[in-house]
Motif scaffolding. Structure first.
Motif, PDB file in Angstrom:
ATOM      1  N   GLU A  33       0.703  -1.240  -0.126  1.00  0.00           N
ATOM      2  CA  GLU A  33      -0.181  -0.027  -0.054  1.00  0.00           C
ATOM      3  C   GLU A  33       0.702   1.399  -0.096  1.00  0.00           C
ATOM      4  O   GLU A  33       0.274   2.540  -0.221  1.00  0.00           O
ATOM      5  N   ARG A  39      -4.390   1.226 -10.826  1.00  0.00           N
ATOM      6  CA  ARG A  39      -4.376   1.332  -9.464  1.00  0.00           C
ATOM      7  C   ARG A  39      -5.531   2.275  -9.260  1.00  0.00           C
ATOM      8  O   ARG A  39      -6.216   2.008  -8.133  1.00  0.00           O
ATOM      9  N   THR A  99      -9.456   3.860  -9.045  1.00  0.00           N
ATOM     10  CA  THR A  99     -10.895   3.234  -8.965  1.00  0.00           C
ATOM     11  C   THR A  99     -11.785   4.206  -9.470  1.00  0.00           C
ATOM     12  O   THR A  99     -11.438   5.423  -9.237  1.00  0.00           O
ATOM     13  N   PHE A 100     -12.555   4.120 -10.442  1.00  0.00           N
ATOM     14  CA  PHE A 100     -13.452   5.085 -10.861  1.00  0.00           C
ATOM     15  C   PHE A 100     -14.602   5.005  -9.929  1.00  0.00           C
ATOM     16  O   PHE A 100     -15.100   3.896  -9.722  1.00  0.00           O
ATOM     17  N   SER A 101     -14.863   5.986  -9.076  1.00  0.00           N
ATOM     18  CA  SER A 101     -16.044   6.107  -8.122  1.00  0.00           C
ATOM     19  C   SER A 101     -17.212   6.615  -8.886  1.00  0.00           C
ATOM     20  O   SER A 101     -17.327   7.538  -9.045  1.00  0.00           O
ATOM     21  N   ASN A 112     -19.865   7.094  -7.583  1.00  0.00           N
ATOM     22  CA  ASN A 112     -20.268   7.849  -6.538  1.00  0.00           C
ATOM     23  C   ASN A 112     -19.917   9.115  -6.577  1.00  0.00           C
ATOM     24  O   ASN A 112     -20.763  10.195  -6.658  1.00  0.00           O
ATOM     25  N   LYS A 113     -18.604   9.606  -6.931  1.00  0.00           N
ATOM     26  CA  LYS A 113     -18.048  10.836  -7.044  1.00  0.00           C
ATOM     27  C   LYS A 113     -17.848  11.412  -8.550  1.00  0.00           C
ATOM     28  O   LYS A 113     -17.599  12.543  -8.593  1.00  0.00           O
ATOM     29  N   MET A 156     -10.414   7.452  -7.799  1.00  0.00           N
ATOM     30  CA  MET A 156     -10.079   7.663  -6.527  1.00  0.00           C
ATOM     31  C   MET A 156      -8.588   6.557  -6.479  1.00  0.00           C
ATOM     32  O   MET A 156      -8.458   5.755  -7.180  1.00  0.00           O
ATOM     33  N   LEU A 206      -7.800   4.069  -3.635  1.00  0.00           N
ATOM     34  CA  LEU A 206      -8.054   3.766  -2.300  1.00  0.00           C
ATOM     35  C   LEU A 206      -7.161   2.589  -1.584  1.00  0.00           C
ATOM     36  O   LEU A 206      -6.254   2.174  -2.352  1.00  0.00           O
ATOM     37  N   ASN A 227      -2.650   4.027   7.915  1.00  0.00           N
ATOM     38  CA  ASN A 227      -2.564   2.667   7.044  1.00  0.00           C
ATOM     39  C   ASN A 227      -3.853   2.437   6.252  1.00  0.00           C
ATOM     40  O   ASN A 227      -4.953   2.532   6.934  1.00  0.00           O
ATOM     41  N   ASN A 228      -3.787   2.075   5.100  1.00  0.00           N
ATOM     42  CA  ASN A 228      -5.076   1.591   4.325  1.00  0.00           C
ATOM     43  C   ASN A 228      -6.147   2.746   4.422  1.00  0.00           C
ATOM     44  O   ASN A 228      -7.407   2.701   4.517  1.00  0.00           O
ATOM     45  N   ASN A 274      -7.832   6.078   2.123  1.00  0.00           N
ATOM     46  CA  ASN A 274      -8.713   6.351   1.019  1.00  0.00           C
ATOM     47  C   ASN A 274      -8.218   7.752   0.346  1.00  0.00           C
ATOM     48  O   ASN A 274      -8.313   8.727   1.196  1.00  0.00           O
ATOM     49  N   ASP A 334      -9.244  11.276   2.840  1.00  0.00           N
ATOM     50  CA  ASP A 334     -10.741  11.163   3.162  1.00  0.00           C
ATOM     51  C   ASP A 334     -10.768  10.834   4.724  1.00  0.00           C
ATOM     52  O   ASP A 334     -10.085   9.967   5.196  1.00  0.00           O
ATOM     53  N   GLY A 335     -11.511  11.761   5.170  1.00  0.00           N
ATOM     54  CA  GLY A 335     -12.001  11.650   6.424  1.00  0.00           C
ATOM     55  C   GLY A 335     -10.992  12.329   7.601  1.00  0.00           C
ATOM     56  O   GLY A 335     -11.115  11.954   8.824  1.00  0.00           O
TER      57      GLY A 335
END
Lengths: 768, 768
Positions: A427, A470, A472-474, A476-477, A481, A483, A493-494, A496, A566-567
């Protein structure tokens, strides 16, 4: 700070007084290396106290079977490990039947060690009273030749000071060595032959699995009161060890001396059937020159390095010692002569971490080598990754990527991954971006575009392919992205959408596209060759473009900053200064889950992006991000303070910049992280150099010119450094009052100083 | 499916034909246990082919030093490990000087194994032709006594069929055994004495570090053609092994038989100085009863278990065999007699995973034991966690929690954590909620509130404290969050706001608060005692309330579903059915990072919450979530199919429910996961029971009454099960046409059937 026993000195690292608790730390700090081999500052004579024995040959590694608690799919089965090599420095000393051993003797007085960085040697002297009552005075000096990099030399003198003594020198070679860092207690070396004659010995041993054939060798000569003597030895050879016994009957106050030459020859440089022959030739050269002449040559060679690489600091001896220690160790580790080598995080000073190459090389070390050596050295470092491209493609394939996507390993010796935490191995993929950035950085600094059509473009394409796959098409958005990553801040770690990773990915794709166009236009035959090999279709390029045009970046409107991931704002945002001191360092005080859900940052992450891509953000934006993130940064990585020092200097926060500078430059000397006994932090030493040159010196490359905005900490009266820019040597002297630029070159040079264009005539000086 | 060599049979597991490649799988499938000890179905005689030798004593474990690749702060230094115990079943057989060994003999014919689940014994018979040409016919039978649970018995008969033979039986004890699953090749057992007399032998050995003192013992007797004979043995005792040699000169077609009694006594049940004495007493009892009577008693004891626990299925022998295998193995593993024991994930069939207690016990096993045994068994399981409360508080303290917050370990043997992946050990914290849920579930089913004031409330308070401290207030969202967790779906690590975890945390706090009030009102003296101990302040309760009232739940308006975690919708949402079959199982085909960033779900996660808290959601909501999440579920955990089977049945999707049922009930028999050689999946077997009783039978507890909505798969003609509800035994018979309820009790019982209230008179039957 853990320790402060190193005496401040402009040119040397000095320890006075013997303390068994410092032996392992000093073994690291006083390490010797010459780019081709190196060794911890282990004693020549027997030492039965706590010690970490280490001798290393550049590029010789062992693929140790992976050990983890729980296996995760995708781990490589074997990880290349830095390998403790046969010992050639050993000289046991027997005095009236008693082994000289500083751990067991009655007392040790006047103990002094010096690592002379200016001249490149290590010395040690002491007086010991043995259990049998005899007092001896010992002085030893050794160095690893920069010019003859398969050779080292030791001078070891002993004087019995309170009586006559029978003294036996036992120089030996030992290939029965082990690694501290072994997963399964495997045997790493297989000794095939021990060859000896009257005064010379050779051990041929090969590494298990990797089959590096080596010959470790030695020859000794003797003198009493500087008068050469011949002693017939007794020889024992058994158990992977050959020991010579040279007995002398030494009168009180006579000086009994041994000169021992030794080292390694390896089949990566010679035919494996010729190893002993080559070793004999090395010994011939050594004997012909003799210890003193070799030492003079050593001084001259180091003088040449310092001539270009030295940084002087006036008025602050600890800062001066710190930067020279950093520059010295970098040069002991890597000199750019061999494209198969790289800059190990512990150099020749320890085994920890395994592997020798991290993203540190591209992100931190290349600028140092570019500016203080011929530009070919940096090019050689770039070529190292080019040579590993196939392995990087294989590595990506193991993880499910295809079609030539390349993922360079987090740590490597031979192109294979050497790390085994999934959150890092799988990762921490931003490392891939640093390799592309280094290509860009090399071209920006050297102006040498030729590397890209010849080699770099293939690397850039493999990397761009990885990022495209690597992402990812979201739906949603409605954006791409990335991830499940770990950013430079390994205290997450891990996550998004680590902003740094996303930004770098997008940049890598665009930079690859840009260079594909340029190579197509300017190097059509290279272009044809490369395209034939990589088979890039228009639709694949469209896919790349789609990712780079639609990358998602986490952003906070409220703070007007990019979010680390994110977050991030959902965390409990208590700054480091409001954190109880008893909780620091969090990597020792907190359990891993607590670290992960905290907002604390191990090393520059978003700010690493601002460092790489400075031109793409204005100073207000940098300041906003620095003010948001630095207060959450605990700097628990050796790579953290330098970037922050540079940015603090840029933002005119000189106190903060100076504090960060001290932390990076004396990290090992003062043992900030309580771990110097395991070895030194070699790669972050290049960050120290950047802190001065790019931080205080404000050096940048802008539009094919060097640009400076010099500043100086109030603690210093002056400092100076030199850079090699496109074949011209520029010396920069900064004092509290003014800055001088001196040019050594055949042509004039244009500079930007505080954004104003200045021209310096050849071999001239300009004061600003 | 990996294998299908097990013959379908209503009551037995039968293997016919000898295949060296099946030996390890069969060793697992034919395992024996009696709750106190157990063993893999290893051969009595020597076997030099691939085998996994395993013999286990309940509760006897070894704290193996943790092994990980990279150490994370907070890992316990030692993890309790299931321990291979001394071997007492061994009987080597020497025929005319040649050891009988099925791996090396000339041929093996008529090989047959049977695990008779109805009667609780294992038999094996075969004809072997030895290298020396002699043919022997062997039949062996053994069982571990349910009544005398320190005792096992073996009958081993051999007939030379093509000539006379000198046959030597070598019964032995061996404490020189090792674990397959050892981190550092430590020695686990320390043999202190070997005591023997004419026919009996005893090995006293203690476990290293944990100091469990054990005595392994044996006695043998002999017969020829069923006529008892006395043979004077030669005895060798050395190297942790005692071997008796009983030589017989056996005529062609004579039956030479050995009966061997043996087993373990342990100082956790007896004074350690009395172990041999107790072993001798056991042997006295065994000899007095003899093999045949002991076997009769064994049949009777198993009949008693089946009387209550059996589930019959008509018209589907594989389904019938599957459910009985599950019920049999659960009863072999745990009988609820000893509060120190629990239900290991591999029972007595393997070593893997270490530890014996997972959240599986609370989430999956308790309903089975509650309904098929006296309710004290379930209470005993709850008490197990009560006894570990102090260790759970210590565990939480190690991770930085305070003030009596309790975090139960992910896996344990003695209350300490036995798992060493940070993403599990530190982050799969939902396990704590399952322990509170089990207390609720126990009270809901049994109506026995007394456990809560006596013991349960302290557990609930420790758990509630943990959740309150583990929640983070997000000023950003103005709600409490739980950051950095792993939910039941272990294919996600370190996610924020796993809905299941957040929901469970909030429920735990409310349930604790509710019970504090109730105990205060109804059990004032217990309340005073507990409060004196836990020191709960009003302000702390306010903090709890604040978390439970303001918990954040990730939710999608678009789909009108709770999200498994923050950001779930950003994934590439390709359903499992659209995933190429070559990619499955993803835990073998994909690297870990790929799994993590995929939407694929290992086992019920959001749906686990809907299973636990069914009453709090209507059927449409369940259906919406089932339809959203099940299509992303790969069911790569043994615990997955059962919950989905129950929910599919509830949603009237009987085909799906039946498919899930087969998968859970024959998981090991048909080796779905290609790993049965390592041992059986014991805890998920309770899920199989739930699939029938709660799934097809639709059994629930509603307002102190049992409630049923019975359904039946079209593949079955009928099925029946029994439950013990508050001292009344209810038998439920479901056929395609109707459902009968039979009551064994002294009082009438009210039932809800399809939501209608029905009353059954004592010992009566009602047809619906």
């Amino acid at each position: 700070m853990n320790q402060d026993y190193i005496k401040p000195d402009n040119w040397s690292i000095i320890e006075e007084g013997f303390d068994v608790n410092r032996v392992k730390s000093s073994e690291s700090l006083f390490s010797l290396g010459n780019g081709a081999m190196g060794q911890r500052a282990n004693f020549e004579e027997q030492y039965s106290g706590p010690t970490f024995q280490g001798s290393y040959i550049a590029g010789v590694y062992y693929p140790d079977k992976t050990r983890v608690g729980w296996w995760k799919n995708g781990y490589p089965e074997y990880f290349a490990k830095v390998l403790n090599a046969p010992n050639w420095i050993g000289i046991n000393v027997i005095v009236n039947g008693e082994p000289l051993d500083l751990y067991t003797c009655k007392s040790v007085n006047h103990f002094r060690r010096e690592l002379n960085m200016q001249e490149g040697w290590l010395s040690r002297s002491f007086t010991a009273i043995l259990k049998n009552g005899l007092e001896v005075n010992v002085s030893a000096k050794r160095f690893l030749s920069l010019d003859l990099d398969e050779l080292g030399a030791i001078q070891y003198k002993i004087i019995p000071t309170n009586g006559d003594a029978e003294i036996t020198f036992q120089p030996y070679l030992d290939s029965g060595i082990t690694n501290e860092d072994t997963n399964w207690d495997d045997k790493f070396w297989d000794t095939s032959s021990i060859v000896q004659n009257d005064c010379q010995a050779f051990i041929e041993a090969k590494t298990m699995k990797t089959d590096f054939y080596t010959c470790t060798y030695m020859e000794s000569s003797f003198s009493i009161n500087a008068k050469p003597i011949t002693i017939n030895p007794e020889v024992q050879a058994a158990n992977n060890k050959v020991v010579y016994n040279y007995k002398g009957l030494i009168k009180q106050n006579q000086v009994f001396a041994i000169h021992k030459f030794g080292g390694y020859v390896v089949d990566s440089n010679h035919d494996k059937s010729e190893l002993i022959t080559v070793a004999k030739q090395n010994l011939e050269v050594a004997k012909e020159k003799g210890f003193d002449q070799l030492l003079e040559e050593q001084k001259a060679s180091w003088a040449k390095i310092w001539e270009m690489a030295d940084i002087t600091i006036d008025g602050d001896v600890k800062a001066q010692q710190g930067i020279r220690f950093n520059i010295f160790q970098l040069n002991q580790t890597y000199l750019g002569k061999d494209a198969r080598l790289n800059i190990g995080p512990k150099g020749f000073t320890g085994e920890k971490y395994g592997g020798s190459t991290y993203w540190d090389t591209e992100a931190y070390c290349i600028p140092f080598y570019m500016a203080t050596k011929d530009q070919n050295v940096a090019r050689t470092l770039l070529e190292y990754r080019y040579h590993h491209l196939d392995k990087a493609i294989e590595n990506a394939e193991k993880l499910g990527f295809k079609n030539g996507a390349a993922l360079y390993p987090m740590v490597t010796m031979n192109g294979e991954e050497c790390h085994n935490e999934w959150e890092i191995t799988f990762e921490e993929i931003h490392r891939n971006g640093a390799i592309a950035f280094a290509i860009f950085n090399y071209y920006r600094y050297t102006g040498d575009y030729s590397f890209i059509p010849e080699k770099g473009l293939e690397v850039l394409i493999g990397i761009a392919r990885f990022w495209q796959q690597r992402a990812t098409f979201s739906t949603n958005k409605n954006q791409y992205m990335i991830l499940g990553v770990t950013g430079p801040n390994e205290y997450e770690n891990n996550v998004n959408n680590n902003w740094y990773t996303n930004y770098l990915a997008q940049w890598c794709i665009e930079y690859a596209l840009e260079n594909i166009s340029q190579v197509k236009k300017e190097y059509p035959s290279d272009y044809a060759r490369i395209m034939d090999k990589v088979k890039l279709s228009d639709s694949e390029l469209k896919d790349w473009k789609s990712v780079s045009d639609n990358m998602y970046y986490p952003y906070s409107e409220k703070h007007d900053i990019f979010l680390q991931q994110d977050g991030f704002l959902d965390k409990e945002l208590i700054t480091v200064s409001d954190l109880d001191k008893s909780q620091r360092p969090i990597n020792q005080k907190w359990s891993w889950d607590r670290i992960l859900r905290s907002p604390y940052i191990k090393q520059a992450d978003v700010l690493q992006g601002f460092y790489f891509f400075e031109d793409q953000f204005d100073d207000e934006t940098l300041e906003r991000h620095f003010d948001f993130y630095e207060p959450f940064t605990v700097h628990e990585s050796s790579l953290s303070p330098c970037v922050h020092s540079i940015q603090a200097a840029k933002l005119d926060r000189m106190d903060q910049a100076y504090t960060f500078y001290l932390r990076t430059s004396r990290l090992d000397l003062d043992d900030y992280n309580h771990e110097v006994h395991e070895g030194l932090h070699i790669t972050s030493m290049a960050g120290t150099w950047m802190s001065i040159v790019e931080g205080f010196g404000g050096m940048r490359v802008s539009d094919n010119k060097l640009s400076f905005t010099t500043k100086i900490p109030e603690q210093w009266s002056a400092y100076s450094f030199k850079v090699n820019f496109r074949g011209k040597i520029l010396k920069v002297n900064v004092s509290q009052a003014e800055t001088n630029f001196e040019l050594e070159a055949n042509e004039a040079m244009e500079l930007l100083v505080n954004n104003k264009l200045i021209t310096i005539a050849p071999n001239n000086l300009v004061t600003v």
